[in-house]
Design a protein around this motif. Structure first.
Motif: not given
Length: 76
Positions: A1-22
């Protein structure tokens, strides 16, 4: 089982969807996305949230100052 990696992303609202999808393509990533510096600081201060990686866009107002503060406080 892979270890989870908690990532906090701070990006402009218009870029949030792209980061989430990727990033959701990786099962081991648990991603939280914020779009304002106050939300970022609140999330980092929350002891219930683990943050392994911080992704910070310089397009977030106040990000440059925060980066400079972090560099001064945690020089490498």
């Amino acid at each position: 089982m892979a270890r989870t990696i908690d990532i906090l992303v701070a990006v402009p609202q218009q870029d949030a969807g792209r980061y989430f999808i990727n990033m959701r393509q990786h099962d081991e990533f648990r991603v939280r996305i914020v779009s304002e510096l106050d939300d970022l600081m609140g999330d980092l201060a929350n002891k219930d949230h683990q943050t392994d990686i911080l992704v910070l866009s310089q397009d977030i107002p106040g990000a440059t100052e925060l980066i400079n503060d972090l560099r001064g406080g945690y020089p490498r």
